[in-house]
Design a protein around this motif. Structure first.
Motif, PDB file in Angstrom:
ATOM      1  N   PRO A  19       0.804  -1.227   0.000  1.00  0.00           N
ATOM      2  CA  PRO A  19       0.000   0.000   0.000  1.00  0.00           C
ATOM      3  C   PRO A  19       0.833   1.272   0.000  1.00  0.00           C
ATOM      4  O   PRO A  19       0.272   2.373   0.039  1.00  0.00           O
ATOM      5  CB  PRO A  19      -0.770  -0.123   1.326  1.00  0.00           C
ATOM      6  N   ASP A  20       2.159   1.163  -0.058  1.00  0.00           N
ATOM      7  CA  ASP A  20       3.005   2.300   0.283  1.00  0.00           C
ATOM      8  C   ASP A  20       3.402   3.203  -0.877  1.00  0.00           C
ATOM      9  O   ASP A  20       3.830   4.319  -0.644  1.00  0.00           O
ATOM     10  CB  ASP A  20       4.283   1.794   0.971  1.00  0.00           C
ATOM     11  N   ARG A  21       3.293   2.729  -2.125  1.00  0.00           N
ATOM     12  CA  ARG A  21       3.778   3.554  -3.237  1.00  0.00           C
ATOM     13  C   ARG A  21       2.967   3.252  -4.482  1.00  0.00           C
ATOM     14  O   ARG A  21       2.611   2.110  -4.741  1.00  0.00           O
ATOM     15  CB  ARG A  21       5.261   3.245  -3.505  1.00  0.00           C
ATOM     16  N   TRP A  22       2.712   4.297  -5.262  1.00  0.00           N
ATOM     17  CA  TRP A  22       1.972   4.131  -6.504  1.00  0.00           C
ATOM     18  C   TRP A  22       2.383   5.244  -7.465  1.00  0.00           C
ATOM     19  O   TRP A  22       2.015   6.399  -7.281  1.00  0.00           O
ATOM     20  CB  TRP A  22       0.463   4.167  -6.234  1.00  0.00           C
ATOM     21  N   VAL A  23       3.186   4.909  -8.462  1.00  0.00           N
ATOM     22  CA  VAL A  23       3.603   5.850  -9.496  1.00  0.00           C
ATOM     23  C   VAL A  23       2.962   5.409 -10.806  1.00  0.00           C
ATOM     24  O   VAL A  23       3.143   4.266 -11.232  1.00  0.00           O
ATOM     25  CB  VAL A  23       5.136   5.887  -9.635  1.00  0.00           C
ATOM     26  N   GLY A  44     -12.432   4.950 -18.809  1.00  0.00           N
ATOM     27  CA  GLY A  44     -13.241   6.062 -18.326  1.00  0.00           C
ATOM     28  C   GLY A  44     -12.415   7.183 -17.719  1.00  0.00           C
ATOM     29  O   GLY A  44     -11.334   7.536 -18.197  1.00  0.00           O
ATOM     30  N   GLU A  45     -12.928   7.761 -16.627  1.00  0.00           N
ATOM     31  CA  GLU A  45     -12.289   8.902 -15.972  1.00  0.00           C
ATOM     32  C   GLU A  45     -10.890   8.553 -15.504  1.00  0.00           C
ATOM     33  O   GLU A  45      -9.960   9.351 -15.600  1.00  0.00           O
ATOM     34  CB  GLU A  45     -13.142   9.362 -14.793  1.00  0.00           C
ATOM     35  N   PHE A  46     -10.716   7.321 -15.006  1.00  0.00           N
ATOM     36  CA  PHE A  46      -9.395   6.950 -14.533  1.00  0.00           C
ATOM     37  C   PHE A  46      -8.404   6.839 -15.688  1.00  0.00           C
ATOM     38  O   PHE A  46      -7.224   7.171 -15.536  1.00  0.00           O
ATOM     39  CB  PHE A  46      -9.432   5.632 -13.757  1.00  0.00           C
ATOM     40  N   GLY A  47      -8.860   6.396 -16.845  1.00  0.00           N
ATOM     41  CA  GLY A  47      -7.988   6.353 -18.002  1.00  0.00           C
ATOM     42  C   GLY A  47      -7.468   7.739 -18.365  1.00  0.00           C
ATOM     43  O   GLY A  47      -6.296   7.913 -18.710  1.00  0.00           O
ATOM     44  N   GLU A  48      -8.335   8.736 -18.263  1.00  0.00           N
ATOM     45  CA  GLU A  48      -7.924  10.106 -18.529  1.00  0.00           C
ATOM     46  C   GLU A  48      -6.917  10.584 -17.487  1.00  0.00           C
ATOM     47  O   GLU A  48      -5.935  11.268 -17.804  1.00  0.00           O
ATOM     48  CB  GLU A  48      -9.151  11.013 -18.547  1.00  0.00           C
ATOM     49  N   PHE A  49      -7.150  10.220 -16.216  1.00  0.00           N
ATOM     50  CA  PHE A  49      -6.220  10.551 -15.134  1.00  0.00           C
ATOM     51  C   PHE A  49      -4.850   9.943 -15.422  1.00  0.00           C
ATOM     52  O   PHE A  49      -3.810  10.588 -15.232  1.00  0.00           O
ATOM     53  CB  PHE A  49      -6.774  10.032 -13.806  1.00  0.00           C
ATOM     54  N   TRP A  50      -4.833   8.696 -15.875  1.00  0.00           N
ATOM     55  CA  TRP A  50      -3.572   7.996 -16.165  1.00  0.00           C
ATOM     56  C   TRP A  50      -2.801   8.736 -17.254  1.00  0.00           C
ATOM     57  O   TRP A  50      -1.601   9.007 -17.106  1.00  0.00           O
ATOM     58  CB  TRP A  50      -3.899   6.574 -16.588  1.00  0.00           C
ATOM     59  N   ILE A  51      -3.460   9.064 -18.342  1.00  0.00           N
ATOM     60  CA  ILE A  51      -2.782   9.731 -19.456  1.00  0.00           C
ATOM     61  C   ILE A  51      -2.214  11.079 -19.012  1.00  0.00           C
ATOM     62  O   ILE A  51      -1.086  11.445 -19.378  1.00  0.00           O
ATOM     63  CB  ILE A  51      -3.757   9.904 -20.633  1.00  0.00           C
ATOM     64  N   ARG A  52      -2.969  11.807 -18.183  1.00  0.00           N
ATOM     65  CA  ARG A  52      -2.509  13.119 -17.720  1.00  0.00           C
ATOM     66  C   ARG A  52      -1.308  13.009 -16.785  1.00  0.00           C
ATOM     67  O   ARG A  52      -0.486  13.927 -16.697  1.00  0.00           O
ATOM     68  CB  ARG A  52      -3.625  13.867 -16.980  1.00  0.00           C
ATOM     69  N   ASN A  53      -1.202  11.891 -16.065  1.00  0.00           N
ATOM     70  CA  ASN A  53      -0.246  11.798 -14.967  1.00  0.00           C
ATOM     71  C   ASN A  53       0.751  10.659 -15.116  1.00  0.00           C
ATOM     72  O   ASN A  53       1.352  10.228 -14.130  1.00  0.00           O
ATOM     73  CB  ASN A  53      -0.998  11.647 -13.641  1.00  0.00           C
ATOM     74  N   GLU A  54       0.973  10.176 -16.347  1.00  0.00           N
ATOM     75  CA  GLU A  54       1.927   9.083 -16.504  1.00  0.00           C
ATOM     76  C   GLU A  54       3.295   9.490 -15.951  1.00  0.00           C
ATOM     77  O   GLU A  54       3.752  10.616 -16.156  1.00  0.00           O
ATOM     78  CB  GLU A  54       2.035   8.662 -17.963  1.00  0.00           C
ATOM     79  N   GLY A  55       3.893   8.564 -15.200  1.00  0.00           N
ATOM     80  CA  GLY A  55       5.202   8.797 -14.614  1.00  0.00           C
ATOM     81  C   GLY A  55       5.197   9.597 -13.332  1.00  0.00           C
ATOM     82  O   GLY A  55       6.260   9.827 -12.746  1.00  0.00           O
ATOM     83  N   ARG A  56       4.024  10.003 -12.840  1.00  0.00           N
ATOM     84  CA  ARG A  56       3.947  10.854 -11.648  1.00  0.00           C
ATOM     85  C   ARG A  56       3.481  10.057 -10.438  1.00  0.00           C
ATOM     86  O   ARG A  56       2.721   9.097 -10.555  1.00  0.00           O
ATOM     87  CB  ARG A  56       3.014  12.039 -11.903  1.00  0.00           C
ATOM     88  N   ASP A  57       3.930  10.471  -9.271  1.00  0.00           N
ATOM     89  CA  ASP A  57       3.576   9.822  -8.015  1.00  0.00           C
ATOM     90  C   ASP A  57       2.153  10.230  -7.639  1.00  0.00           C
ATOM     91  O   ASP A  57       1.863  11.420  -7.494  1.00  0.00           O
ATOM     92  CB  ASP A  57       4.564  10.238  -6.926  1.00  0.00           C
ATOM     93  N   VAL A  58       1.272   9.248  -7.466  1.00  0.00           N
ATOM     94  CA  VAL A  58      -0.128   9.547  -7.169  1.00  0.00           C
ATOM     95  C   VAL A  58      -0.254  10.254  -5.828  1.00  0.00           C
ATOM     96  O   VAL A  58      -1.151  11.089  -5.636  1.00  0.00           O
ATOM     97  CB  VAL A  58      -0.978   8.259  -7.215  1.00  0.00           C
ATOM     98  N   ALA A  59       0.623   9.959  -4.870  1.00  0.00           N
ATOM     99  CA  ALA A  59       0.566  10.618  -3.567  1.00  0.00           C
ATOM    100  C   ALA A  59       0.750  12.126  -3.698  1.00  0.00           C
ATOM    101  O   ALA A  59       0.245  12.896  -2.867  1.00  0.00           O
ATOM    102  CB  ALA A  59       1.635  10.043  -2.643  1.00  0.00           C
TER     103      ALA A  59
END
Length: 337
Positions: free
Chosen positions: A34-38, A52-67
């Motif tokens: 549960p400790d890391r998600w990039v 859907g919406e999460f797919g758009e989030f992924w494309i916008r934030n590829e390579g970025r730390d979700v935290a």
């Protein structure tokens, strides 16, 4: 801070490694961290998972730390994965958790960091009988996951396991030709001596199935199960909570249901619920107990399982599921008997 990523964990159990079937009583597993998600770089295989919406989030934030980019989403992810781990441990299941990847390993295999997805640990290995097998995933972001659990897998040799590794898939994104077999744990179902391997065209392939049959030998029968390419893995469209019972997205099998399960009792879900809500990706504790996400959209699945005398446990898991991987994707058993 000391580098703990390469420190072998304490041996959690001395019980013999063995997985008899998908519905064997779960005694020990490896679970996602549960400790890391990039967010992974968006390669061709990502299109099967983005939705859907999460797919758009992924494309916008590829390579970025979700935290950093979405602290609320990350906290939901962290708390729901930790909640599942705590529940399993409180239920008597030994849970070993993926470690942090070393910085050097995060650049495998292309010299670039293309994401950390150790919250979902189904895909880098599989346990079949007493065989613990590191797999060769097609998906680039799965290829380094084995390094987060290598000490755990190596320790199984002291507990009766036969420890193998499929030939590595290298740095080429995808290559379908002799000698280039791909296998991902989400595609592999252990139904006693019968093994089903899903084949969507984007993850595992027939050459991987051929290698698995060769490695296991004549005691097992490995069959490929073609599935709709909108789904990455077989466990997105199939759950086998008991011998003779499935939760299944029947329309996702373009050539019909696999012969081995064709005559079983099927709880049928549609493509929307299989894709958006991971309706088939549940966690079987034994042949009469199963964990299903508490999402209202899955109330029908829970009700149908109860009709078949299952105890159905509901836990929140919407944040991990948004990525395209729910409870089965999060764990890989070491002992199911």
């Amino acid at each position: 801070m000391p580098d703990t990523s390469r420190t072998p964990p304490a041996v959690q159990s001395q019980e013999a490694i063995h997985v008899s079937s998908e519905w064997g009583a779960l005694k020990e597993c490896v679970y996602g961290s549960p400790d890391r998600w990039v967010m992974p770089a968006f390669y061709g295989d990502s299109k099967q998972r983005a939705y859907g919406e999460f797919g758009e989030f992924w494309i916008r934030n590829e390579g970025r730390d979700v935290a950093e980019v979405d602290p609320e989403r990350f906290e939901g992810f962290r708390s729901q994965i930790q909640g599942a781990i705590d529940f399993l441990r409180d239920s008597g299941v030994t849970v070993q958790v993926a470690q942090e990847l070393a910085p050097e390993d995060m650049k495998f295999p292309r010299g670039e960091n293309h994401g950390v997805v150790t919250g979902w640990m189904r895909d880098p290995f599989v346990t079949i009988g007493n065989n613990v097998i590191e797999l060769a995933p097609r998906s680039l972001f799965h290829r380094r996951q084995r390094f987060a659990i290598r000490p755990i897998l190596a320790e199984t040799m002291d507990r009766g396991a036969r420890y193998f590794a499929q030939p590595d898939s290298g740095a080429v994104e995808s290559r379908d030709e002799p000698g280039w077999g791909y296998l991902e744990g989400g595609d592999v179902f252990v139904l006693g001596q019968q093994i089903l391997v899903g084949h969507s065209g984007g993850c595992s392939n027939p050459e991987g199935g051929r290698w698995l049959q060769h490695m296991l030998g004549p005691d097992y029968k490995v069959d490929m199960a073609p599935i709709d390419p909108m789904f990455p893995h077989l466990d997105c469209v199939l759950c086998t909570p008991r011998e003779g019972v499935t939760v299944i997205c029947a329309e996702a099998f373009p050539q019909g249901l696999p012969d081995y399960i064709a005559d079983w009792d099927h709880i049928v879900v549609d493509k929307f619920h299989a894709k958006r809500h991971m309706a088939c990706n549940n966690l079987v504790l034994d042949d009469h107990t199963i964990i299903v996400p508490e999402a209202e959209a899955l109330d029908m699945v829970a009700a149908e399982l109860k009709k078949r005398k299952f105890e159905v446990i509901r836990l929140p898991y919407n944040y991990p599921s948004d990525f395209g991987g729910s409870f089965r994707c999060a764990h890989q058993p070491l002992i199911r008997v």
